[in-house]
Design an enzyme around this catalytic site. Structure first.
Site, short mmCIF file in Angstrom:
data_model
loop_
_atom_site.label_atom_id
_atom_site.label_comp_id
_atom_site.label_asym_id
_atom_site.label_seq_id
_atom_site.Cartn_x
_atom_site.Cartn_y
_atom_site.Cartn_z
N HIS A 410 22.62 47.57 67.34
CA HIS A 410 22.90 48.23 68.63
C HIS A 410 21.73 47.99 69.59
O HIS A 410 21.93 47.59 70.74
CB HIS A 410 23.10 49.74 68.39
CG HIS A 410 23.25 50.55 69.64
ND1 HIS A 410 24.45 51.08 70.06
CD2 HIS A 410 22.33 50.93 70.58
CE1 HIS A 410 24.27 51.75 71.21
NE2 HIS A 410 22.99 51.68 71.54
N GLU A 411 20.52 48.21 69.12
CA GLU A 411 19.35 48.08 70.01
C GLU A 411 19.16 46.66 70.50
O GLU A 411 18.95 46.41 71.68
CB GLU A 411 18.09 48.60 69.32
CG GLU A 411 18.10 50.09 69.00
CD GLU A 411 18.48 50.96 70.19
OE1 GLU A 411 18.18 50.58 71.34
OE2 GLU A 411 19.10 52.03 69.98
N HIS A 414 21.31 45.63 73.32
CA HIS A 414 20.86 46.00 74.66
C HIS A 414 20.06 44.86 75.28
O HIS A 414 20.19 44.55 76.46
CB HIS A 414 19.98 47.25 74.61
CG HIS A 414 20.75 48.53 74.53
ND1 HIS A 414 21.76 48.85 75.39
CD2 HIS A 414 20.64 49.59 73.68
CE1 HIS A 414 22.26 50.05 75.08
NE2 HIS A 414 21.59 50.52 74.03
ZN LIG Z 1 21.94 52.37 73.18
#
Ligand SMILES: [Zn+2]
Ligand SMILES: *[C@@H]1O[C@H](CO)[C@@H](O)[C@H](O)[C@H]1NC(C)=O
Ligand SMILES: *[C@@H]1O[C@H](CO)[C@@H](O)[C@H](O)[C@H]1NC(C)=O
Ligand SMILES: *[C@@H]1O[C@H](CO)[C@@H](O)[C@H](O)[C@H]1NC(C)=O
Ligand SMILES: [Ca+2]
Length: 556
Positions: A410-411, A414
């Site tokens: 998820h990170e 980004h």
């Molecule tokens: Zn996030």
């Protein structure tokens, strides 16, 4: 040739020191080396593959080279081998008997030749030179030739021991068998400048997956150097398709994708390899401490023990290794789908392929600035992305967010979406709606990598670290409206970015499931973007759209 360490060689070499015919050899001139090795008793023995210092020159549009000896400017151009030898002679001032042509070729208007230094008709393994011509003129010359004269410390060119007599000790030391490739007799320049005469042969072990080239002194029978043909790296990690820690750690060998990471995961220049979780795409660390390999070679094999706190030393190492693995893996598969140097990815060295380098991801594991979360800061192309991963204290012992792959994926996503939207400025997912989309993409990517087959299960983010079935979101992502009732209309009036993201990620989950239902599932999607299954098409649409959309896109 690579530097190389061996534990098991130690016993072999100690025995060899006492039993080898070193004392009867006529030229035990590299004996100083054995002294150096004895100092390693009680520690890991190091066999260093030494390469003399190289010089390299380029000559702009090129320089004329001297005519080869005996060449009469008559009919045809001189042969490549003769030209190469003449040029090396003119540059280094050696005579023709010290230069041996090895190989060469012509390519368009270019010619390339590779030569070895010679002494007494024997080629040097590690004193070599290469010459390049363009349109008949020399444009580049590299050399690691060493000066040899009457006072040089060079072994006699006639072996004391025949090759058959030295095979068994090298086989024992390298845990393999001579593979039948014809052995050669070659000089080997040692680090101290002395020159040994060596039998060179290959030792392989299919079971262990090892393949070495051994350089054994033809006068003393000692193993002096090793070429490791296999560049192995291994990592004990949570494989990328496994979402949570309880699915089980595995030891993966060579997970790097060399299309995306041509120098592997531990090198920024193709020559030196880091022995730690520091490489071209990411540097992972706890505090300022990178995790180092656990044995000779690139082995990062520390198991995470969930019965202990994340802060115990072994868990710090295991988490750092997993972080390194996950970020590199996301780098590699997103590269295949278009997140490259040109589209502003995160790498220190860009291989001359465009974009700005010097911006590998800095991955701070167990970062002390927070708890129960993680974040990723994306500055413009050319500056490192910085990811902070935190410990989660929902349980006792506490849990490390890195050991639930959906969190680091998820990170890192980004970073992908912030760089690919709007041309690498890091400024284009800033409005509330755009940030919400960003949260959605990050969950959708974690969802995507966790898929293992054409069956699309519901996806829950953060279930292990929070120790609760619904994890960190309101609902699982699901094709079943009874499991996840979120609809586009649910986003109306919502201002919290993760809540907006939940709507978007659930839409993407349903698009994904429909594509896989229609087109099937590829098990090689991570490394092969050239097929047409639903999961492959989905990731193309995902990344291509980032490049097309406007700065600060909306959901409308
Ligand atoms: Zn996030
Ligand atoms: C170069 O190669 C030619 C054959 O292609 C051979 O006749 C000649 O002897 C070679 N020269 C040297 C120095 O080996
Ligand atoms: C031989 O070569 C060494 C360098 O390896 C140099 O220091 C020495 O002066 C040379 N001796 C002679 C006689 O040329
Ligand atoms: C090859 O390696 C395996 C361990 O992986 C070992 O058991 C075996 O003895 C080795 N074979 C040889 C010929 O050394
Ligand atoms: Ca970059």
């Amino acid at each position: 040739m690579a530097s190389f360490n061996f534990n098991k060689l130690l016993s072999f070499l100690l025995i060899a020191l006492y039993t080898s015919p070193a004392h009867t050899a006529p030229w035990p001139l590299h004996e100083r080396h054995s002294t150096y090795r004895v100092r390693h008793v009680g520690r890991r023995l190091e066999v260093k593959a030494f390469h003399p210092r190289s010089t390299f020159q380029t000559f702009g549009k090129g320089i004329d080279q001297p005519s080869p000896k005996g060449f009469t400017h008559s009919s045809s151009a001189p042969a490549l081998n003769d030209s190469a030898i003449a040029f090396v002679q003119s540059q280094i001032g050696v005579d023709a008997a010290q230069v041996g042509y090895r190989t060469g070729f012509t390519e368009g208007s270019g010619m390339f030749a590779y030569v070895n230094q010679l002494h007494g008709g024997v080629a040097f393994a590690n004193a070599v030179a290469n010459i390049a011509w363009k349109d008949g003129k020399v444009v580049a010359f590299g050399s690691s030739f060493v000066p040899i004269n009457s006072t040089s410390n060079i072994a006699n060119s006639k072996p004391t021991l025949d090759v058959n007599s030295v095979l068994p000790t090298a086989e024992a030391a390298l845990d393999g068998k001579f593979n039948g490739q014809p052995p050669t007799l070659e000089y080997l320049v040692n680090e101290d400048g002395s020159v040994a005469l060596t039998h060179v042969f290959q030792v392989e072990n299919e079971t262990a997956g090892t393949w070495f080239e051994a350089f054994v002194c033809a006068h003393t029978g000692r193993l002096l150097s090793v070429t490791d043909f296999v560049a192995h790296a291994s990592y004990t990690v949570l494989p990328i398709h496994k979402e949570t820690f309880p699915e089980g750690q595995e030891t993966l060998t060579d997970p790097q994708d060399t299309v995306a990471s041509p120098f592997g995961w531990h090198s920024t220049d193709g020559k030196t390899k880091s022995t730690s979780t520091s490489g071209n795409n990411v540097q992972a660390f706890v505090g300022k401490q990178v995790s180092t390999q656990t044995s000779a070679g690139q082995n990062f094999n520390v198991r995470y023990d969930a019965t202990k706190d994340p802060s115990v030393t072994s868990n710090k190492a295991a988490a750092t290794n997993n972080a390194f693995y996950v970020i590199n893996t996301v780098h590699d598969f997103t590269y295949r789908y278009g997140f490259t140097e040109k589209t502003f990815n995160f790498q220190d060295y860009n291989f001359g392929k465009g974009g700005k380098g010097g911006d590998r991801v800095l991955m701070s594991v167990q970062d002390s600035s927070g708890l129960d979360n993680a974040n990723f800061a994306t500055p413009p192309d050319g500056q490192s992305g910085k990811c902070r991963m935190y410990i989660w204290d929902f349980t006792n012992p506490r849990r490390d967010g890195v050991l639930e792959n959906d969190i680091p994926v998820h990170e890192m996503t980004h970073g992908v979406t912030n760089r690919m939207t709007g041309g690498g400025t890091g400024r284009c997912l800033q409005t509330t709606e755009a940030r919400g989309l960003g949260e959605g993409w990050s969950d959708a990517m974690a969802d995507w990598v966790s898929q293992k087959s054409a069956t699309v299960p519901d996806f829950v983010a953060g279930s292990w670290i929070t120790n609760r079935p619904r994890g960190i979101r309101t609902y699982p992502y699901s094709t079943d409206p009874n499991v996840n009732p979120l609809r586009y209309s649910s986003a109306a009036g919502v201002t919290e970015v993760h809540k907006i993201g939940e709507v978007w990620a659930n839409m993407l989950h349903n698009v994904y499931a429909a594509l896989v239902a229609a087109r099937g599932f590829s098990t090689t999607a991570l490394t092969n973007p050239d097929t047409a299954e639903g999961n492959v098409v989905f990731l193309h649409l995902f990344l291509d759209a980032l490049l097309l959309q406007p700065c600060n896109p909306t959901c409308e």
